[in-house]
Design a protein around this motif. Structure first.
Motif, PDB file in Angstrom:
ATOM      1  N   GLU A   1       0.831  -1.199   0.000  1.00 23.27           N
ATOM      2  CA  GLU A   1       0.000   0.000   0.000  1.00 23.27           C
ATOM      3  C   GLU A   1       0.872   1.257   0.000  1.00 23.27           C
ATOM      4  OE1 GLU A   1       0.941  -1.009   4.162  1.00 23.27           O
ATOM      5  OE2 GLU A   1      -0.051  -2.199   2.637  1.00 23.27           O
ATOM      6  N   GLU A   2       0.398   2.245  -0.732  1.00 25.91           N
ATOM      7  CA  GLU A   2       1.103   3.519  -0.826  1.00 25.91           C
ATOM      8  C   GLU A   2       0.605   4.411   0.307  1.00 25.91           C
ATOM      9  OE1 GLU A   2       3.353   5.079  -3.046  1.00 25.91           O
ATOM     10  OE2 GLU A   2       3.784   3.081  -3.789  1.00 25.91           O
ATOM     11  N   ALA A   3       1.397   4.576   1.332  1.00 22.94           N
ATOM     12  CA  ALA A   3       1.006   5.412   2.454  1.00 22.94           C
ATOM     13  C   ALA A   3       1.895   6.644   2.497  1.00 22.94           C
ATOM     14  CB  ALA A   3       1.146   4.639   3.759  1.00 22.94           C
ATOM     15  N   ALA A   4       1.332   7.732   2.997  1.00 25.25           N
ATOM     16  CA  ALA A   4       2.139   8.934   3.183  1.00 25.25           C
ATOM     17  C   ALA A   4       3.183   8.620   4.247  1.00 25.25           C
ATOM     18  CB  ALA A   4       1.262  10.088   3.637  1.00 25.25           C
ATOM     19  N   PRO A   5       4.385   9.211   4.126  1.00 26.12           N
ATOM     20  CA  PRO A   5       5.399   8.933   5.133  1.00 26.12           C
ATOM     21  C   PRO A   5       4.927   9.385   6.514  1.00 26.12           C
ATOM     22  CG  PRO A   5       6.189  10.526   3.495  1.00 26.12           C
ATOM     23  CD  PRO A   5       4.810  10.128   3.116  1.00 26.12           C
ATOM     24  N   GLU A   6       5.329   8.634   7.517  1.00 28.94           N
ATOM     25  CA  GLU A   6       4.984   8.974   8.888  1.00 28.94           C
ATOM     26  C   GLU A   6       5.718  10.257   9.275  1.00 28.94           C
ATOM     27  OE1 GLU A   6       5.567   6.602  12.848  1.00 28.94           O
ATOM     28  OE2 GLU A   6       4.659   5.335  11.294  1.00 28.94           O
ATOM     29  N   SER A   7       5.038  11.111  10.008  1.00 30.98           N
ATOM     30  CA  SER A   7       5.670  12.380  10.372  1.00 30.98           C
ATOM     31  C   SER A   7       6.757  12.155  11.421  1.00 30.98           C
ATOM     32  CB  SER A   7       4.625  13.370  10.884  1.00 30.98           C
ATOM     33  OG  SER A   7       4.099  12.936  12.105  1.00 30.98           O
ATOM     34  N   PRO A   8       7.833  12.945  11.349  1.00 35.03           N
ATOM     35  CA  PRO A   8       8.896  12.830  12.347  1.00 35.03           C
ATOM     36  C   PRO A   8       8.357  13.166  13.733  1.00 35.03           C
ATOM     37  CG  PRO A   8       9.592  14.237  10.522  1.00 35.03           C
ATOM     38  CD  PRO A   8       8.133  13.952  10.339  1.00 35.03           C
ATOM     39  N   SER A   9       8.913  12.525  14.756  1.00 35.03           N
ATOM     40  CA  SER A   9       8.436  12.761  16.116  1.00 35.03           C
ATOM     41  C   SER A   9       9.103  13.968  16.773  1.00 35.03           C
ATOM     42  CB  SER A   9       8.659  11.517  16.976  1.00 35.03           C
ATOM     43  OG  SER A   9      10.028  11.222  17.032  1.00 35.03           O
TER      44      SER A   9
ATOM     45  N   VAL B   1       5.302  22.896  20.663  1.00 37.56           N
ATOM     46  CA  VAL B   1       5.436  22.370  19.294  1.00 37.56           C
ATOM     47  C   VAL B   1       6.195  21.044  19.295  1.00 37.56           C
ATOM     48  CG1 VAL B   1       5.158  24.586  18.111  1.00 37.56           C
ATOM     49  CG2 VAL B   1       7.441  23.800  18.661  1.00 37.56           C
ATOM     50  N   GLU B   2       7.097  20.848  20.261  1.00 40.55           N
ATOM     51  CA  GLU B   2       7.776  19.554  20.367  1.00 40.55           C
ATOM     52  C   GLU B   2       6.767  18.464  20.727  1.00 40.55           C
ATOM     53  OE1 GLU B   2      11.005  20.180  23.124  1.00 40.55           O
ATOM     54  OE2 GLU B   2      12.255  21.119  21.574  1.00 40.55           O
ATOM     55  N   THR B   3       5.843  18.769  21.623  1.00 34.17           N
ATOM     56  CA  THR B   3       4.794  17.818  21.991  1.00 34.17           C
ATOM     57  C   THR B   3       3.876  17.544  20.807  1.00 34.17           C
ATOM     58  OG1 THR B   3       4.856  18.560  24.285  1.00 34.17           O
ATOM     59  CG2 THR B   3       2.874  17.398  23.594  1.00 34.17           C
ATOM     60  N   ILE B   4       3.534  18.587  20.067  1.00 33.31           N
ATOM     61  CA  ILE B   4       2.686  18.432  18.876  1.00 33.31           C
ATOM     62  C   ILE B   4       3.368  17.510  17.869  1.00 33.31           C
ATOM     63  CG2 ILE B   4       1.759  19.670  16.856  1.00 33.31           C
ATOM     64  CD1 ILE B   4       0.104  20.144  19.410  1.00 33.31           C
ATOM     65  N   ALA B   5       4.668  17.692  17.668  1.00 34.01           N
ATOM     66  CA  ALA B   5       5.416  16.840  16.735  1.00 34.01           C
ATOM     67  C   ALA B   5       5.406  15.391  17.196  1.00 34.01           C
ATOM     68  CB  ALA B   5       6.853  17.340  16.587  1.00 34.01           C
ATOM     69  N   ALA B   6       5.544  15.176  18.495  1.00 39.13           N
ATOM     70  CA  ALA B   6       5.628  13.818  19.033  1.00 39.13           C
ATOM     71  C   ALA B   6       4.270  13.125  19.088  1.00 39.13           C
ATOM     72  CB  ALA B   6       6.253  13.851  20.428  1.00 39.13           C
ATOM     73  N   ASP B   7       3.207  13.874  19.351  1.00 36.95           N
ATOM     74  CA  ASP B   7       1.915  13.259  19.661  1.00 36.95           C
ATOM     75  C   ASP B   7       0.844  13.368  18.583  1.00 36.95           C
ATOM     76  OD1 ASP B   7       3.070  12.698  22.089  1.00 36.95           O
ATOM     77  OD2 ASP B   7       1.999  14.239  23.194  1.00 36.95           O
ATOM     78  N   THR B   8       1.111  14.073  17.495  1.00 33.19           N
ATOM     79  CA  THR B   8       0.097  14.207  16.444  1.00 33.19           C
ATOM     80  C   THR B   8       0.675  13.728  15.121  1.00 33.19           C
ATOM     81  OG1 THR B   8       0.685  16.447  15.707  1.00 33.19           O
ATOM     82  CG2 THR B   8      -0.821  16.286  17.598  1.00 33.19           C
ATOM     83  N   GLY B   9      -0.172  13.677  14.123  1.00 32.18           N
ATOM     84  CA  GLY B   9       0.263  13.275  12.786  1.00 32.18           C
ATOM     85  C   GLY B   9       0.876  14.415  11.996  1.00 32.18           C
ATOM     86  N   ALA B  10       0.980  15.583  12.601  1.00 28.79           N
ATOM     87  CA  ALA B  10       1.547  16.739  11.898  1.00 28.79           C
ATOM     88  C   ALA B  10       3.065  16.732  12.002  1.00 28.79           C
ATOM     89  CB  ALA B  10       0.994  18.039  12.476  1.00 28.79           C
ATOM     90  N   THR B  11       3.707  17.123  10.919  1.00 27.84           N
ATOM     91  CA  THR B  11       5.148  17.335  10.907  1.00 27.84           C
ATOM     92  C   THR B  11       5.380  18.788  11.301  1.00 27.84           C
ATOM     93  OG1 THR B  11       5.477  15.721   9.163  1.00 27.84           O
ATOM     94  CG2 THR B  11       7.199  17.377   9.429  1.00 27.84           C
ATOM     95  N   VAL B  12       6.284  19.033  12.229  1.00 26.44           N
ATOM     96  CA  VAL B  12       6.584  20.402  12.646  1.00 26.44           C
ATOM     97  C   VAL B  12       7.885  20.838  11.984  1.00 26.44           C
ATOM     98  CG1 VAL B  12       7.118  21.926  14.579  1.00 26.44           C
ATOM     99  CG2 VAL B  12       5.369  20.157  14.852  1.00 26.44           C
ATOM    100  N   ALA B  13       7.804  21.942  11.234  1.00 26.16           N
ATOM    101  CA  ALA B  13       8.971  22.527  10.576  1.00 26.16           C
ATOM    102  C   ALA B  13       9.299  23.834  11.282  1.00 26.16           C
ATOM    103  CB  ALA B  13       8.680  22.776   9.097  1.00 26.16           C
TER     104      ALA B  13
END
Length: 137
Positions: free
Chosen positions: A26-34, A74-86
Motif C-alpha cells: 500500500e502507498e502510504a504517506a510517510p509517517e511524520s517525524p516525532s 510544538v515539540e509535543t505536537i510533533a511527538a503526539d500528532t500526525g503533523a510534521t513540525v517545521a
C-alpha cells in the motif's frame, strides 16, 4: 541542520525500502517525524510540505520570549500528532518569512495537502494547536 535533515531522509528511505521488502504494497504517506525539523529556505520548506500531508511551520526567532515558551508545545505536537513540525528561524530565513507575510513571531502556518490552510500569530496553547491540526487531519 542540513546533516539532521539528511539523517531524517536516510531513515525515511530505509523505512520505505524495508516496507517494500516486507510486502507493504500500500502507498502510504510517510509517517511524520516525532521531533521538529529545522528548515532553511524555500526549497526545503516546499520539499517538506510536499512530502508530508500535514505540516505545521513554526516561524520563530531565538531572541523571542513567546517563541521560547512555545517550543515545548510544538515539540509535543510533533511527538503526539500526525503533523510534521517545521521550525523556521526568521533571522536566517528573512526572505522566506517575508514570502509568508510573517510580521510578528511566533507565527504558525499549517499546510494541509501542500497548501497553507491556517495561520496563527502569537503564543498558542497546546489545545488550540491540536484543535487546528485535527480540523485538517
Amino acid at each position: 541542520m542540513a546533516e539532521d535533515i539528511e539523517e531524517i531522509r536516510r531513515q525515511k528511505l530505509a523505512e520505505l525500502r524495508n516496507r517494500a521488502e516486507t510486502g507493504g504494497a500500500e502507498e502510504a504517506a510517510p509517517e511524520s517525524p516525532s521531533e521538529p525539523i529545522h528548515v532553511n529556505g524555500d526549497a526545503e520548506l516546499s520539499e517538506t510540505v510536499a512530502e508530508y500531508d500535514l505540516v505545521l511551520a513554526d516561524f520563530y526567532a531565538d531572541w523571542c520570549g513567546p517563541c521560547q515558551m512555545l517550543e515545548p508545545i510544538v515539540e509535543t505536537i510533533a511527538a503526539d500528532t500526525g503533523a510534521t513540525v517545521a521550525k523556521i528561524d526568521i533571522d536566517a530565513n528573512q526572505q522566506l518569512a517575508a514570502e509568508y507575510g510573517v510580521r510578528g513571531v511566533p507565527t504558525l502556518v499549517l499546510f494541509a495537502d501542500g497548501q497553507p490552510a491556517e495561520r496563527l500569530v502569537g503564543m498558542q496553547d497546546e489545545a488550540q494547536l491540536r484543535s487546528v491540526i485535527e480540523t485538517h487531519a
